[in-house]
Design an enzyme around this catalytic site. Structure first.
Site, PDB file in Angstrom:
ATOM      1  N   ALA A  56      28.724  74.485 -18.775  1.00 48.92           N
ATOM      2  CA  ALA A  56      30.061  74.928 -19.191  1.00 48.92           C
ATOM      3  C   ALA A  56      30.066  75.002 -20.719  1.00 48.92           C
ATOM      4  CB  ALA A  56      31.153  74.000 -18.662  1.00 48.92           C
TER       5      ALA A  56
ATOM      6  N   HIS B 165      28.683  73.283 -28.086  1.00 48.16           N
ATOM      7  CA  HIS B 165      27.277  73.230 -27.659  1.00 48.16           C
ATOM      8  C   HIS B 165      26.429  74.187 -28.497  1.00 48.16           C
ATOM      9  CE1 HIS B 165      29.157  72.012 -23.663  1.00 48.16           C
ATOM     10  NE2 HIS B 165      28.305  71.039 -23.878  1.00 48.16           N
TER      11      HIS B 165
END
Ligand code: PAF
Length: 286
Positions: free
Chosen positions: A32, A37
């Site tokens: 996700a 990230h």
């Protein structure tokens, strides 16, 4: 080109030749993927250098979840994640199944016994055993030279660093700063599970911590943060604590970290701000 592999043998094959060309840098994730990230991927790319290899692992690790409903509800948009990795220039994605990661009769767990007892570890007792176990496995499977974690999960980062130190794990642990939405909410894969009302309210968590951190006494800081978070009908505090940044034990003076976990419905969000010693530099509140 981004190569996607799903088991240890595939990973070994993918990395064998690359390893001699430069460092292997791992970004462990549960997928996700969001901009937070991808900022860790950018740090990994920089550390790996031109010849090096950036590996992103995508694995929703069942043994770090304390609630079945939370594990089941965790988002798993694998195709979108793979697209994001391709666009970010990730070299190898390791996306194993739970069966590929864990033997059905597995009986070895890595336990950190000090830092993981506080904060999230107190309310989710086996959580950091699961995190340490999977991270050590990912370090061993990839043979990575370095791994990048987000500072948002500051307790996780501290626990992983302690594990690496105490077990002489030859992996450099790097950290990337917390990325926030324009309204201050820390980016998290869990944000997508908030209802519109919860989402509209959730930035209050960061505001509460940031504003309270400007006060002087620990009692005032905790009371002000609690008041602000609890002013929302959608929020339920799991913990709100002032802890020492290194020991994570309760702190009554600076330096400290004001940390909270708050439920919005079934979604548990965490956030923290640093309270540096007055006048200390590099105090950026996150
Ligand atoms: O921070 C996470 O997403 C997870 O805890 C990690 C480090 C990938 C281990 O499963």
């Amino acid at each position: 080109m981004t190569l996607t592999v799903h088991d240890a043998a595939g990973l070994r094959d993918a990395l064998r030749a690359r390893r001699t060309a430069g460092p292997v840098v791992l970004v462990p994730t549960m997928g996700a993927l969001h901009a937070g990230h991808l900022s860790l991927v950018a740090i990994a790319r920089e550390r790996a250098g031109e010849g090096g290899t950036v590996v992103v692992s995508i694995f929703v690790n069942p043994i770090q979840f304390d609630r079945r409903d939370d594990l089941d509800a965790y988002p798993r948009p694998l195709e979108a994640d793979l697209d994001a990795c391709r666009s970010a220039g990730v070299d190898v994605v390791f996306a194993p199944s739970a069966d590929a990661m864990y033997a059905p009769d597995r009986s070895v767990t890595v336990t950190e016994t000090a830092l993981s007892r506080h904060l999230c570890g107190a309310s989710r007792p086996c959580h950091f055993d699961g995190v340490c176990t999977v991270c050590l496995k990912l370090f061993l499977l990839t043979g990575c030279d370095a791994a990048v974690f987000g500072e948002k999960d500051f307790q996780q980062l501290a626990v992983i660093r302690r594990m690496a130190r105490d077990l002489d794990v030859p992996v450099e642990i790097l950290a990337g700063p917390t990325l926030r939405e324009p309204d201050g909410l820390a980016m998290s894969s869990r944000n997508a599970r908030l209802t519109p009302k919860q989402r509209a309210d959730a930035p209050r968590l960061h505001r509460a911590l940031r504003d309270a951190a400007a006060l002087d006494s620990p009692a005032d800081i905790l009371a002000a943060a609690r008041r602000e978070i609890e002013a929302s009908p959608h929020a339920r505090i799991d913990y709100l604590e002032l802890v020492h940044p290194h020991t994570l034990r309760p702190a009554s003076a600076r330096p400290a970290v004001l940390a909270a976990a708050v439920f919005y419905g079934h979604v548990r969000l965490i956030d923290h701000v640093h309270l540096p010693v007055a006048g200390a530099s590099g105090s950026g509140k996150k």
